[in-house]
Structures are given as C-alpha cells and as structure tokens.
Design an enzyme around this catalytic site. Structure first.
Site, PDB file in Angstrom:
ATOM      1  N   HIS A 309      11.678   2.008  91.055  1.00 45.05           N
ATOM      2  CA  HIS A 309      13.141   2.086  90.957  1.00 45.05           C
ATOM      3  C   HIS A 309      13.745   0.683  90.863  1.00 45.05           C
ATOM      4  CE1 HIS A 309      17.119   3.930  92.385  1.00 45.05           C
ATOM      5  NE2 HIS A 309      17.332   2.631  92.526  1.00 45.05           N
ATOM      6  N   GLU A 310      13.300  -0.209  91.748  1.00 49.97           N
ATOM      7  CA  GLU A 310      13.864  -1.558  91.772  1.00 49.97           C
ATOM      8  C   GLU A 310      13.480  -2.358  90.530  1.00 49.97           C
ATOM      9  OE1 GLU A 310      16.139  -2.144  93.867  1.00 49.97           O
ATOM     10  OE2 GLU A 310      15.738  -0.359  95.064  1.00 49.97           O
ATOM     11  N   HIS A 313      15.772  -2.060  87.566  1.00 50.64           N
ATOM     12  CA  HIS A 313      17.059  -2.770  87.634  1.00 50.64           C
ATOM     13  C   HIS A 313      16.977  -4.163  87.016  1.00 50.64           C
ATOM     14  CE1 HIS A 313      19.303   0.140  89.840  1.00 50.64           C
ATOM     15  NE2 HIS A 313      18.707  -0.024  91.004  1.00 50.64           N
ATOM     16  N   ASP A 324      22.912   2.173  88.809  1.00 50.74           N
ATOM     17  CA  ASP A 324      22.843   3.257  89.788  1.00 50.74           C
ATOM     18  C   ASP A 324      23.987   4.215  89.496  1.00 50.74           C
ATOM     19  OD1 ASP A 324      20.577   2.442  91.249  1.00 50.74           O
ATOM     20  OD2 ASP A 324      21.763   0.969  92.331  1.00 50.74           O
TER      21      ASP A 324
END
Length: 358
Positions: A309-310, A313, A324
């Site tokens: 997920h990170e 970004h 997000d």
C-alpha cells in the site's frame, strides 16, 4: 538509493492521527446517510469545514484522514487554473479495529462538527492567485461500540474560491519542508529489521503474482478496477511490477524505508505512513506488534500488503503515486475505474485477495 532505515523518534512537532481503512460491510455505501461539508474561508489560507449529518441515522465518524484530524493529511483538493495542486503532506494506513475513542466523532441526525485547517501547509501555494477548494468521497464509520470500522458514508462539499497571498502561503509550506528534513538516518536492526526485510521480500513476491493476475484479466479485475480492457490491465500490472522491483531491492531503489518512525508521527492507530514528496516510507510500532506478516482472511490487514500500500504512494516507484481516495473493500469497489487506478487500498486489497484466496 533506497535504504531500509530506522531511528528513535525525532520531530519538530507531534502528529496524532492519520488515514482510515474500512472493513467489509453488508450494506452498500450508496445506501448510507450523506454528510454535507460546508467550506468557508476564515483568514488567508485557513479554512473552516462544517460537517453535517443530513441522514436519518446516528453516525460514528472516523476523523482520521478526515476533518478534525490534526495531522497534515489531505482534507480538500485544491485547483489552480483548472489543474489540481500536488499534495505535499502525509499519507498513512491505520488499523480497522481496536481504535481509540479520541479519533471518533458521534453525529446524530442534523448535528454538525467543525474543523479549521491551513491548506497552505500541505500544498505549495507560493504562486498565489485564485484557487478553488472542493472535497468529496467516503469516510469510515464505526460500530455502536466505536472501536471497529463497520461502514462508510458519502460526503461532498461546496466549491470554495479563495485568493492566495503567495508569500504568506510559502511560509506555511516551508514549515512542512523543514519537518521532513530534520531526521538522521540509521539502519534497521534486530527483530524489527528482520521482520521488515521478510515483509519486503514477500511484498515483492505477492506484487509479482498480482501483476500476473492483472495481465491475465478476468473477474478480479472487474471486481476491483471495474474494467478488463488491455489498457487497464497494463496499468495495474505495470504498477505491481514496479512495486515488486522496488521492494525486492533492499540496498538500492528510489525510496527510503524506515523500520522505526523518524518523525514521531505514529500513534497506537497507525500501521505505517508515506511522505510522497520525499519518497519516504516508515513502519510504526503496531506494524510489528499487532499484525502478522500475511493475513489469510479476506480483506484483512498485514505487514506485506501494508508495505505494498505504501509503495504505491511513492511516485518514484511508479508515477503518478496513488492517493487515498477510499479505504477498505466496500468503499473501494464503489470507485470508478479512474479512481480505482489511483487508489492505494484498491491495489493492496487486490493483492491481498490473492493470498487469501478470496
């Protein structure tokens, strides 16, 4: 060069709360009560938001990554001459159960709460001139006990145009830049370093599998990305492939990855966070203490997909970096193809569904 790094907290200021993740819910978010957000200008780039429950049901609203969050998270989109101004704040992932009561606001039908924030802190508005502010999306709600996320509610604001003094705005943004440049670097050590390296290796493997699944297409692409055409499959697969390459490179790469929070950002709700402008990722203590490396429960959280997920970004991994827009399965499957392709949790959930056999 990417370094897997860790250091005891050093910070210019303390931040208390961050972005939300939504658990699966039985009820479609489109049936939920709607929140009205009224944006007004207080002074300069300081904005007031009045959030009102326009529905007929009581709501427990999660404030993380939403109004009343004291952290430099994204609360509104800012447009200058029709183009969105890049967000320069922080994106995070937090747990979905065992939440502390201070991050929840109760709203009965017709009730409101207010929040004031400076948009110049998280966006570079130094050019000055007129800008337009607006926000919409889905915010998590909790169960009656207020500890576990159980649903989502849609929110939408008015459009607010303000005129920005570029010189004053630049000073606010400079404070954020100073914040992200004061930490010293050190290497990951001990069990946390071992756990992080294991998670990154498994993140590389899972991302490779997810890329293959995306290339193959089928029902899972329609479920998460609402499209199965060649162009969409390629975009999804390319991002997963980029994440696989980055997470497999523990000594190089384009991001700096901390095993310990260098900025005193973490709380007992936060699993990990990213500062996209710095291509910096950090784990938080509960990444190690409350989550397994892999979660076999559908839509569950774990270390591997938190790191994935990170990574999405970070624009240095694959540009543009994700936003997000929505959190959790039930919110993510409401997104259009365009929004899903730009939403971090959609990629994390798609990949996690492979591990869990969903």
């Amino acid at each position: 060069m990417r370094r897997v790094s860790g250091i005891l907290a050093v910070a210019a200021f303390t931040i208390s709360a961050f972005a939300g993740v939504i658990q699966p819910v039985a009820k479609d978010a489109r049936d939920s009560a709607e929140l009205d957000v009224k944006l007004t200008q207080v002074d300069g780039t300081v904005i007031k938001a009045v959030v009102t429950n326009n529905g007929d049901k009581d709501l427990n609203i999660l404030n993380l990554n939403f109004f009343r969050d004291t952290a430099p998270v994204k609360k509104v989109s800012i447009y200058s001459q029709g183009v969105e101004v890049p967000f320069g704040g922080i994106r995070v992932r937090h747990k979905t159960s065992g939440l502390s009561s201070d991050v929840i606001t109760y709203l009965a039908p017709g009730e409101s709460f207010e929040d004031e924030f400076d948009v110049a802190i998280t966006s570079d508005l130094s050019q000055g001139g007129p800008v337009v502010l607006q926000t919409q999306g889905y915010v998590p709600t909790t169960d009656t006990g207020g500890k576990t996320l159980s649903g989502v509610v849609r929110y939408k604001s008015n459009k607010l145009e303000i005129d920005v003094d570029g010189t004053t705005a630049a000073k606010s943004f400079a404070a954020m830049n100073q914040f992200v440049k004061i930490a010293k670097l050190s290497s990951c050590e001990g069990s946390q370093g071992d756990d992080t390296r294991r998670a990154l290796r498994d993140c590389a493997s899972l991302s490779t599998l997810a890329a293959a699944q995306a290339w193959a297409g089928g029902p899972k692409m329609l479920e998460y990305f609402k499209a199965n055409d060649d162009a969409t499959r390629k975009l999804v697969a390319d991002r997963f492939t980029a994440v696989a390459l980055e997470s497999s490179n523990l000594t190089g790469g384009s991001t700096t990855y901390y095993c310990r929070d260098p900025y005193n950002i973490c709380t007992n709700n936060i699993i990990a966070y990213t500062i996209p402008a710095e291509n910096l990722i950090s784990n938080c203590p509960i990444y190690y203490t409350e989550f397994d490396n892999v979660n076999r429960k559908c839509h569950g959280q774990d270390r591997v997909t938190t790191s994935l997920h990170e990574f999405t970004h970070a624009s240095s991994v694959f540009s543009p970096g994700t936003k997000d827009i929505a959190y959790g399965y039930n919110a993510c499957i409401l997104l259009s193809t365009r929004d899903a392709l730009n939403n971090a949790d959609t990629f994390a959930l798609f990949a996690q569904s492979i591990n869990a056999g969903c």
